[in-house]
Motif scaffolding. Structure first.
Motif, PDB file in Angstrom:
ATOM      1  N   HIS A 235     -70.244  16.269   9.796  1.00  0.00           N
ATOM      2  CA  HIS A 235     -68.806  16.506   9.879  1.00  0.00           C
ATOM      3  C   HIS A 235     -68.116  15.958   8.633  1.00  0.00           C
ATOM      4  N   PRO A 236     -66.856  16.334   8.377  1.00  0.00           N
ATOM      5  CA  PRO A 236     -66.117  15.772   7.250  1.00  0.00           C
ATOM      6  C   PRO A 236     -65.985  14.251   7.387  1.00  0.00           C
ATOM      7  N   ASN A 237     -66.075  13.571   6.277  1.00  0.00           N
ATOM      8  CA  ASN A 237     -65.997  12.115   6.265  1.00  0.00           C
ATOM      9  C   ASN A 237     -64.699  11.669   5.597  1.00  0.00           C
ATOM     10  N   GLU A 238     -64.146  10.581   6.089  1.00  0.00           N
ATOM     11  CA  GLU A 238     -62.966   9.935   5.516  1.00  0.00           C
ATOM     12  C   GLU A 238     -63.140   8.431   5.639  1.00  0.00           C
ATOM     13  N   PRO A 239     -62.316   7.650   4.925  1.00  0.00           N
ATOM     14  CA  PRO A 239     -62.458   6.195   4.988  1.00  0.00           C
ATOM     15  C   PRO A 239     -62.417   5.603   6.394  1.00  0.00           C
ATOM     16  N   TYR A 240     -61.700   6.213   7.342  1.00  0.00           N
ATOM     17  CA  TYR A 240     -61.660   5.625   8.680  1.00  0.00           C
ATOM     18  C   TYR A 240     -63.032   5.584   9.336  1.00  0.00           C
ATOM     19  N   CYS A 241     -63.947   6.450   8.872  1.00  0.00           N
ATOM     20  CA  CYS A 241     -65.286   6.496   9.465  1.00  0.00           C
ATOM     21  C   CYS A 241     -66.129   5.276   9.105  1.00  0.00           C
ATOM     22  N   ALA A 242     -65.659   4.443   8.186  1.00  0.00           N
ATOM     23  CA  ALA A 242     -66.347   3.177   7.927  1.00  0.00           C
ATOM     24  C   ALA A 242     -66.432   2.346   9.197  1.00  0.00           C
ATOM     25  N   ALA A 243     -65.489   2.533  10.094  1.00  0.00           N
ATOM     26  CA  ALA A 243     -65.521   1.790  11.355  1.00  0.00           C
ATOM     27  C   ALA A 243     -66.745   2.160  12.185  1.00  0.00           C
ATOM     28  N   TYR A 244     -67.125   3.437  12.175  1.00  0.00           N
ATOM     29  CA  TYR A 244     -68.331   3.851  12.892  1.00  0.00           C
ATOM     30  C   TYR A 244     -69.573   3.196  12.282  1.00  0.00           C
ATOM     31  N   THR A 245     -69.638   3.181  10.960  1.00  0.00           N
ATOM     32  CA  THR A 245     -70.782   2.565  10.287  1.00  0.00           C
ATOM     33  C   THR A 245     -70.842   1.078  10.582  1.00  0.00           C
ATOM     34  N   LEU A 246     -69.689   0.439  10.603  1.00  0.00           N
ATOM     35  CA  LEU A 246     -69.661  -0.995  10.890  1.00  0.00           C
ATOM     36  C   LEU A 246     -70.184  -1.278  12.297  1.00  0.00           C
ATOM     37  N   HIS A 247     -69.804  -0.467  13.258  1.00  0.00           N
ATOM     38  CA  HIS A 247     -70.329  -0.642  14.619  1.00  0.00           C
ATOM     39  C   HIS A 247     -71.848  -0.476  14.632  1.00  0.00           C
ATOM     40  N   GLY A 248     -72.351   0.532  13.901  1.00  0.00           N
ATOM     41  CA  GLY A 248     -73.783   0.746  13.848  1.00  0.00           C
ATOM     42  C   GLY A 248     -74.508  -0.404  13.182  1.00  0.00           C
ATOM     43  N   LEU A 249     -73.918  -0.945  12.133  1.00  0.00           N
ATOM     44  CA  LEU A 249     -74.514  -2.080  11.441  1.00  0.00           C
ATOM     45  C   LEU A 249     -74.560  -3.311  12.329  1.00  0.00           C
ATOM     46  N   ALA A 250     -73.483  -3.543  13.068  1.00  0.00           N
ATOM     47  CA  ALA A 250     -73.455  -4.675  13.992  1.00  0.00           C
ATOM     48  C   ALA A 250     -74.547  -4.552  15.048  1.00  0.00           C
ATOM     49  N   GLU A 251     -74.732  -3.346  15.558  1.00  0.00           N
ATOM     50  CA  GLU A 251     -75.776  -3.137  16.564  1.00  0.00           C
ATOM     51  C   GLU A 251     -77.160  -3.399  15.979  1.00  0.00           C
ATOM     52  N   LEU A 252     -77.415  -2.914  14.760  1.00  0.00           N
ATOM     53  CA  LEU A 252     -78.715  -3.138  14.122  1.00  0.00           C
ATOM     54  C   LEU A 252     -78.974  -4.620  13.902  1.00  0.00           C
TER      55      LEU A 252
END
Length: 283
Positions: A235-252
């Protein structure tokens, strides 16, 4: 609705993070029409997710001029300027002089993105390496971080950094190595910036890297409009999607989102010399 139209839809803006963070690498000029109004809209959406500042990054001379200008339009935007390795086939005096001029700007916080890209064949390896060495020297002379693009070039990147002597601060944008590469970078004092790729289910090497990097040596980025994180890959990416990556990083990492968000913010402030603030609003 067709699958294609589904892919064209942007991800929903996620719930606001508990602490404001910085998108350490994005391309705002490629996320909209490049106007001040479009940039403000991108940052407004990002702010609703808790992504309150961004570093917009150049890949050619026109983008470098745009990034340096855009960083003066909105206090939430900072810039990095360089010539991307795939654009270095004709890297000459004009490009060098203009990048030197632009990188001196107060709102330009890094030399980047530079490095090596052996996936594409737009620029010969020799030309890429010569330009990379020049950007390393520039970062050291100007006293700003070096932001590295490394695609299928791990060994040459590390070798050239060692030969030239790395700047005080080196950021591996969209880190793409495995655990072994991460350990070598960490030991050298480099910073690893994780994009949406770290959330991809098949990125086992990246998962290992994310787990072992110390708290003070990682950032989060979007590389928007590319590399949208899971579950919105494609899907199209924008800076707000950093929040999704941060959640994924926290889980890892097996850590709370609060802990990771605080680390991302404080690391970005230290690495890029940003004002220390837990709340940033638009100008």
């Amino acid at each position: 609705m067709s699958r294609k139209r589904d892919r064209d839809a942007p991800p929903p803006v996620p719930e606001r993070l508990p602490s404001p963070v910085v998108d350490a690498h994005t391309h705002l000029d490629a996320c909209g029409d490049g106007t001040p109004e479009a940039v403000a809209g991108l940052l407004d959406r990002a702010g609703r997710a808790g992504v309150e500042r961004v570093v917009t990054v150049a890949d050619d001379l026109a983008a470098a001029r745009w990034a340096a200008d855009a960083a003066t339009w909105d206090e939430r935007v900072f810039a990095a300027v360089a010539i991307h390795p795939t654009r270095t086939a004709d890297f000459g005096d004009v490009e060098r002089a203009e990048i030197e001029r632009l990188v001196a700007g107060d709102r330009v916080v890094a030399v980047g993105e530079t490095g090596l890209d052996y996936y594409w064949d737009y620029s010969p390896p020799d030309a890429q390496q010569e330009a990379f060495r020049w950007h390393i020297d520039l970062a050291k002379r100007i006293g700003k971080p070096l932001m590295i693009h490394d695609r299928e070039a791990h060994e040459d990147i590390l070798r050239i950094l060692d030969e030239e002597g790395a700047p005080d601060t080196v950021v591996f944008h969209c880190f793409s190595g495995d655990g072994d590469m991460a350990r070598r970078c960490v030991e050298a004092g480099y910073v690893l910036s994780f994009a949406g790729t770290v959330t991809f289910r098949n990125a086992k090497g990246l998962h290992e890297a994310a787990k072992l990097v110390p708290a003070e040596q990682y950032l989060v980025e979007t590389d928007a409009p590319f590399l949208t994180p899971h579950p919105y890959r494609g899907h199209p990416n924008e800076p707000y999607c950093a929040a999704y990556t941060l959640h994924g990083l926290a889980e890892l990492r097996g850590e709370s989102v609060d802990v990771v968000a605080d680390a991302v913010r404080s690391n970005a402030e230290r690495v890029f010399g940003l004002p220390s603030s837990r709340r940033v609003t638009s100008a």
